[in-house]
Design an enzyme around this catalytic site. Structure first.
Site, PDB file in Angstrom:
ATOM      1  N   CYS A   2      35.796 121.155 -45.101  1.00  0.00           N
ATOM      2  CA  CYS A   2      35.206 120.007 -44.414  1.00  0.00           C
ATOM      3  C   CYS A   2      36.202 118.869 -44.113  1.00  0.00           C
ATOM      4  CB  CYS A   2      34.085 119.444 -45.246  1.00  0.00           C
ATOM      5  SG  CYS A   2      32.531 120.257 -44.952  1.00  0.00           S
ATOM      6  N   ARG A  32      31.445 114.127 -46.390  1.00  0.00           N
ATOM      7  CA  ARG A  32      31.159 115.319 -45.608  1.00  0.00           C
ATOM      8  C   ARG A  32      30.553 116.436 -46.463  1.00  0.00           C
ATOM      9  NH1 ARG A  32      34.308 116.598 -40.840  1.00  0.00           N
ATOM     10  NH2 ARG A  32      34.962 114.683 -39.826  1.00  0.00           N
ATOM     11  N   TRP A  80      34.197 123.256 -48.082  1.00  0.00           N
ATOM     12  CA  TRP A  80      32.818 123.699 -48.266  1.00  0.00           C
ATOM     13  C   TRP A  80      32.818 125.199 -48.004  1.00  0.00           C
ATOM     14  CZ3 TRP A  80      28.508 124.996 -44.831  1.00  0.00           C
ATOM     15  CH2 TRP A  80      27.262 124.942 -45.480  1.00  0.00           C
ATOM     16  N   ASN A 106      39.889 123.950 -41.475  1.00  0.00           N
ATOM     17  CA  ASN A 106      38.456 123.739 -41.272  1.00  0.00           C
ATOM     18  C   ASN A 106      37.943 124.745 -40.264  1.00  0.00           C
ATOM     19  OD1 ASN A 106      38.225 121.627 -43.023  1.00  0.00           O
ATOM     20  ND2 ASN A 106      37.850 120.058 -41.484  1.00  0.00           N
ATOM     21  N   GLY A 107      36.685 125.169 -40.422  1.00  0.00           N
ATOM     22  CA  GLY A 107      36.076 126.057 -39.440  1.00  0.00           C
ATOM     23  C   GLY A 107      36.033 127.498 -39.911  1.00  0.00           C
ATOM     24  N   GLU A 489      10.609 114.316 -39.841  1.00  0.00           N
ATOM     25  CA  GLU A 489      11.818 113.685 -40.372  1.00  0.00           C
ATOM     26  C   GLU A 489      11.599 113.184 -41.793  1.00  0.00           C
ATOM     27  OE1 GLU A 489      15.613 111.858 -40.834  1.00  0.00           O
ATOM     28  OE2 GLU A 489      14.812 113.613 -39.776  1.00  0.00           O
ATOM     29  N   LYS A 493      13.871 114.472 -44.960  1.00  0.00           N
ATOM     30  CA  LYS A 493      14.609 113.591 -45.860  1.00  0.00           C
ATOM     31  C   LYS A 493      14.282 113.900 -47.321  1.00  0.00           C
ATOM     32  CE  LYS A 493      17.315 111.593 -43.378  1.00  0.00           C
ATOM     33  NZ  LYS A 493      17.339 112.907 -42.750  1.00  0.00           N
ATOM     34  N   GLU A 496      16.023 117.182 -48.270  1.00  0.00           N
ATOM     35  CA  GLU A 496      17.463 117.001 -48.385  1.00  0.00           C
ATOM     36  C   GLU A 496      17.861 116.265 -49.660  1.00  0.00           C
ATOM     37  OE1 GLU A 496      19.307 116.561 -43.950  1.00  0.00           O
ATOM     38  OE2 GLU A 496      17.946 114.968 -44.571  1.00  0.00           O
ATOM     39  N   HIS A 512      -6.454 123.591 -38.671  1.00  0.00           N
ATOM     40  CA  HIS A 512      -6.112 124.947 -38.227  1.00  0.00           C
ATOM     41  C   HIS A 512      -5.321 125.710 -39.285  1.00  0.00           C
ATOM     42  CE1 HIS A 512      -7.635 124.324 -34.182  1.00  0.00           C
ATOM     43  NE2 HIS A 512      -7.014 123.153 -34.156  1.00  0.00           N
ATOM     44  N   LYS A 615      28.147 117.103 -43.977  1.00  0.00           N
ATOM     45  CA  LYS A 615      27.829 116.097 -42.961  1.00  0.00           C
ATOM     46  C   LYS A 615      27.951 116.657 -41.551  1.00  0.00           C
ATOM     47  CE  LYS A 615      26.842 111.911 -41.567  1.00  0.00           C
ATOM     48  NZ  LYS A 615      25.461 111.437 -41.740  1.00  0.00           N
TER      49      LYS A 615
END
Length: 620
Positions: A2, A32, A80, A106-107, A489, A493, A496, A512, A615
């Site tokens: 990260c 991150r 990460w 990274n990646g 949302e 939260k 998370e 329903h 992040k």
């Protein structure tokens, strides 16, 4: 992924040593999310490395136990885990060439398996399960053929597929760090007798605010006195210089218990800053950044919003506003699903890509697909110089400032605000709203920071409730119209931050199926529409509250000041200021953010760095 830091300074200068600068940069990039950390330093013609799984503190303990000699060149990384678990062996840096080359990355290198097989056939031994080690061995082989670290990096970069930022140092190339980027962020910091590389300007903001933006498929070489950039084709290019308009203090907690707590309190300013400079003295909308010809925007017959996670909920709010103000059909797509379902987009489609970091790989790939079909793309982003704005036809930057906590709060409100501005701009261009109507809505938007502050000033009730609900195992969230994305949302939260079951539903869906979840004591948040809007919608949600209240649920209602209809059926009522319906998410989501933050804190959890999260999601 990260966090990446690179640093080089003149050994004879009085600038800080490499280890101190690299560690400071890694600390600033902790937001991150990561599960291991490591550094590599050039010392007396050799490379010295140390790396540890776990938090940065473990690495620092090892460094204190066996401190290295002074160094003027170094690189550092927080990882990460993607390929291989979070172990000491898999942590970066990775070495090759009998320890003469160190690489951080990274990646994801998508063709690493084929490259690894090739190297293994040549007798290369691997010490980790990572794709990064493949790049290190390739770089060693390339350097052996050309004796030039920059050229070796270029040769290797052209063999790699996927998303990557690579940084390398070589024991035989003193006072030099070389980096390469494709589909993954890398920025240059320009100092005096020193230069820097980072995956984010936060990596070096304590030392310089002058930066250079790197483009796609570019290689950068930094020495104490120079920065040089070439493309993967070897041709020299000029980077785009820019000044970072926030300082190191902006990334500190400012006396709050966590970055998230600070960023929640930053929201009035984040919304105000996103609005700043986007109206003229007469109150008319001015969006000079949207450099798409108005004649093109008038031909648009469909809008597709692309985003992931929290940003997708900002996009859902945008859908309600844009369709109401502009009468253009608007779809909200999860970026990672978009291009795999053969979507119908063309030159009459406007794609709106929303991303806090501008490096969300799912969204990058989705907008590339959309542009291949001829669509125009407008980015809504919080990070200058990132990939999504660069690859879009136009960009509308939010001005939320650095968001350090992994879970988004202030960037979410800034994204919604930017979406409102885009919707109003399209309404003006297409003639859907008269100038006086637009000025009225803009005036209502300008009043929102004060209303958000009022909500923040009155939430002790929410904090108290969150603390005594710390043992809650499940919370449901209900909303209608723009309250529906707010409900989702709010649930996100809580997932998370507190790691408990939480679901957001459209309130009309209750009967329903989801009503089967209601049992005595079940906590349910309900976001109630304004009674001053569509009365029937308000009445229907009040009926929902009655239904779940009758089944013994604990109903926690977010309602507009003056709404007494909810009182008989609510266990708790959280009032927010009276607000036009379409703008209501800017105030109704705030209590849900505070609730999640406070409940997670009461459980003793790290709200800034939730487990398993990063992040910036820079892999697809």
């Amino acid at each position: 992924m990260c966090g990446i830091v690179g640093y080089v300074t003149d050994p004879a200068s009085a600038t800080p040593g490499a280890l101190d600068v690299v560690l400071e940069g890694l600390r600033r990039l902790e937001y991150r999310g990561y599960d291991s950390a490591g550094v590599a330093l050039q010392i007396d013609g050799q490379l010295w490395t140390e790396k540890r799984s776990g938090k940065l503190a473990r690495l620092e303990e090892a460094l204190q136990a066996a401190p290295p000699a002074a160094a003027s060149t170094g690189i550092g990384h927080t990882r990460w885990a993607t390929h291989g678990g979070p172990t000491d062996e898999n942590a970066h840096p990775h070495l090759s060439g009998e320890g003469r080359i160190a690489v951080i990355h990274n990646g994801i290198i998508e063709n690493f398996a084929a490259l690894k097989a090739e190297l293994a056939a040549e007798g290369v031994k691997f010490l980790s399960q990572t794709d990064t080690e493949v790049a290190a061995h390739l770089l060693n082989a390339a350097y052996a053929t050309c004796s030039d670290l920059t050229e070796a990096m270029r040769l290797v970069a052209n063999r790699l597929e996927g998303a990557f930022t690579l940084l390398a140092v070589h024991a035989d190339v003193p006072s030099t760090v070389v980096g390469a980027r494709r589909n993954s962020p890398l920025v240059v910091g320009v100092g005096e007798n020193a230069n820097y590389l980072g995956s984010d300007v936060a990596a070096f903001i304590g030392h310089t605010r002058e930066a250079i933006e790197l483009g796609q498929d570019q290689i950068v070489t930094i020495t104490p006195a120079a920065v040089s950039i070439i493309g993967f084709d070897g041709v020299a290019v000029e980077g785009k210089a820019f000044h970072v308009d926030w300082d190191a203090a902006a990334a500190e907690k400012g006396g709050h218990p966590s970055f998230m707590a600070k960023e929640i309190m930053d929201q009035p300013q984040a919304v105000a800053d996103t609005l700043l400079g986007r109206t003229d003295a007469a109150g008319n909308l001015v969006l000079d950044e949207l450099r798409i010809d108005e004649s093109v925007l008038r031909t648009i017959d469909k809008i597709v919003v692309l985003a992931c996670g929290t940003s997708s909920y900002a996009g859902m709010v945008a859908k309600y506003a844009i369709e109401h103000w502009c009468r253009i059909p608007t779809e909200v797509e999860l970026s990672h699903e978009f291009r795999y379902r053969d979507p119908v987009v063309n030159a009459r489609t406007l794609v709106v890509a929303i991303s806090q970091s501008g490096e969300t790989m799912d969204t990058i790939m989705a907008i590339r697909h959309a542009r291949e079909q001829g669509a125009k793309v407008v980015a809504i982003c919080n990070t200058h110089g990132s990939t999504i704005p660069r690859e879009s036809d136009a960009v509308l930057y939010t001005h939320a400032g650095p968001e350090i906590a992994v879970a988004s709060t202030k960037a979410f409100l800034a994204q919604i605000t930017a979406c409102y501005l885009l919707g109003l701009y399209l309404a003006r261009v297409r003639g859907n709203k008269f100038p006086d109507e637009l000025r009225e809505i803009l005036g209502q938007l300008q009043a929102m920071p004060e209303k958000i502050q009022k909500v923040l000033d009155g939430l002790e009730q929410v904090r108290t409730m969150a603390r005594w609900m710390a043992d809650t195992r499940s919370v449901l969230f209900l909303g209608r119209h723009v309250g529906f994305p707010v409900a989702m949302e709010g649930a996100l939260k809580l997932k998370e931050l507190a790691y408990i079951h939480a679901e957001g539903f459209a309130a009309g869906e209750l009967k329903h199926g989801p009503i089967a979840l209601i049992e005595p004591g079940q906590a349910v948040f309900v976001i109630v529409p304004s009674p001053r809007g569509r009365d029937s919608l308000h009445a229907k949600v009040v009926s929902n509250i009655q239904e779940i209240n009758a089944r013994g649920a604990r109903t926690i209602v977010i309602a507009e000041e003056g709404d007494t209809d909810v009182v008989p059926y609510a266990s708790e009522v959280i009032y927010v200021p009276q607000t036009p319906t379409l703008l209501a998410p800017l105030v109704t989501v705030v209590p849900l953010q505070v609730f999640a933050c406070e409940l997670a804190t009461a459980k003793g959890l790290d709200v800034d760095q939730p487990r398993n999260l990063a992040k910036s999601v820079t892999v697809e």
